[in-house]
Write an enzyme that holds these catalytic residues in place. Structure first.
Site, PDB file in Angstrom:
ATOM      1  N   ARG A  63      -9.093  -3.654  -0.850  1.00 41.69           N
ATOM      2  CA  ARG A  63      -7.895  -4.159  -1.524  1.00 41.69           C
ATOM      3  C   ARG A  63      -7.865  -5.672  -1.423  1.00 41.69           C
ATOM      4  NH1 ARG A  63      -2.093  -2.851  -2.229  1.00 41.69           N
ATOM      5  NH2 ARG A  63      -1.455  -4.481  -3.681  1.00 41.69           N
ATOM      6  N   ARG A 123      -5.187  -0.387  -7.517  1.00 39.48           N
ATOM      7  CA  ARG A 123      -5.577  -0.656  -6.133  1.00 39.48           C
ATOM      8  C   ARG A 123      -6.241   0.556  -5.494  1.00 39.48           C
ATOM      9  NH1 ARG A 123       0.727  -0.964  -5.831  1.00 39.48           N
ATOM     10  NH2 ARG A 123       0.143  -1.820  -7.789  1.00 39.48           N
ATOM     11  N   ASP A 138      -2.845   1.173  -0.958  1.00 39.47           N
ATOM     12  CA  ASP A 138      -1.617   0.400  -0.807  1.00 39.47           C
ATOM     13  C   ASP A 138      -0.840   1.011   0.350  1.00 39.47           C
ATOM     14  OD1 ASP A 138       0.378  -1.475  -1.406  1.00 39.47           O
ATOM     15  OD2 ASP A 138       1.404  -0.097  -2.766  1.00 39.47           O
ATOM     16  N   ASP A 193       2.683   0.342   2.509  1.00 37.17           N
ATOM     17  CA  ASP A 193       3.922  -0.423   2.571  1.00 37.17           C
ATOM     18  C   ASP A 193       4.814   0.091   3.684  1.00 37.17           C
ATOM     19  OD1 ASP A 193       3.438  -2.031   0.281  1.00 37.17           O
ATOM     20  OD2 ASP A 193       4.100  -0.412  -1.022  1.00 37.17           O
TER      21      ASP A 193
END
Length: 181
Positions: free
Chosen positions: A84, A94, A97, A99
């Site tokens: 990434r 991507r 990911d 988060d």
């Protein structure tokens, strides 16, 4: 001091289920992190971006002694291990990911780190997996459970459209059950 943290996992390049499964296992290898629970993976359409590739999304819970900034650095490192490259503003395809959605009940707004995640209450691809693992989790700003936020989103045209395009999947055979790939 330990904190309970909820992480959003996603990928739309390559083998998304494998990427999420391996990333989750990799998080468990990091000092100061104990992985707890993970939702089923969900196949979803891209939101707020144009792409020909569907996403695989999941949500996981962990306990950590790392502070929010330290945890974010570890998540970014795991993303980098998967290739990434963050190019700045805007959404793009991507391979992985990760988060931070919620870090205990912490509310903060710093450059590069906003807690809770600023758009988590508006995205079914975040709320649906979260409801699976923590339906009574309370959003510290909106003071509503993630179940209630999901139901409110499903009462909208946009939420219903996102739900129709969403499919619950299973983890890879032999990778464990739905709570621990």
């Amino acid at each position: 001091m330990q904190a309970t943290v909820y992480i959003g996992l996603g990928a739309n390049l390559g083998d998304g289920i494998n990427a999420l499964c391996q990333a989750w296992q990799r998080l468990g290898e990091i000092g100061g992190i104990e992985i707890k629970d993970i939702s089923h993976p969900f196949s979803t359409m891209p939101v707020d971006m144009e792409s020909a590739s569907r996403f695989i999304n999941a949500a996981g819970s962990l306990v950590t002694t790392l502070g929010p900034g330290e945890l974010l650095r570890e998540l970014l490192q795991v993303e980098a291990e998967w290739g990434r490259v963050r190019r700045g503003a805007g959404h793009e395809d991507r391979p992985l990911d990760l988060d931070i959605l919620f870090y205990d009940r912490l509310v903060c707004e710093k450059k590069g780190l906003c807690l809770p995640h600023p758009r988590c209450a508006d995205r079914l691809f975040v709320l649906e997996p979260l409801v699976e693992i923590a339906p009574e989790l309370i959003h510290p700003v909106l003071n509503q459970t993630v179940s209630r936020l999901r139901d409110a989103l499903l009462a909208t045209d946009a939420g219903r459209a996102e739900q129709q395009a969403m499919r619950r999947l299973e983890w890879l055979p032999g990778s464990g059950n739905s709570t621990q790939p």
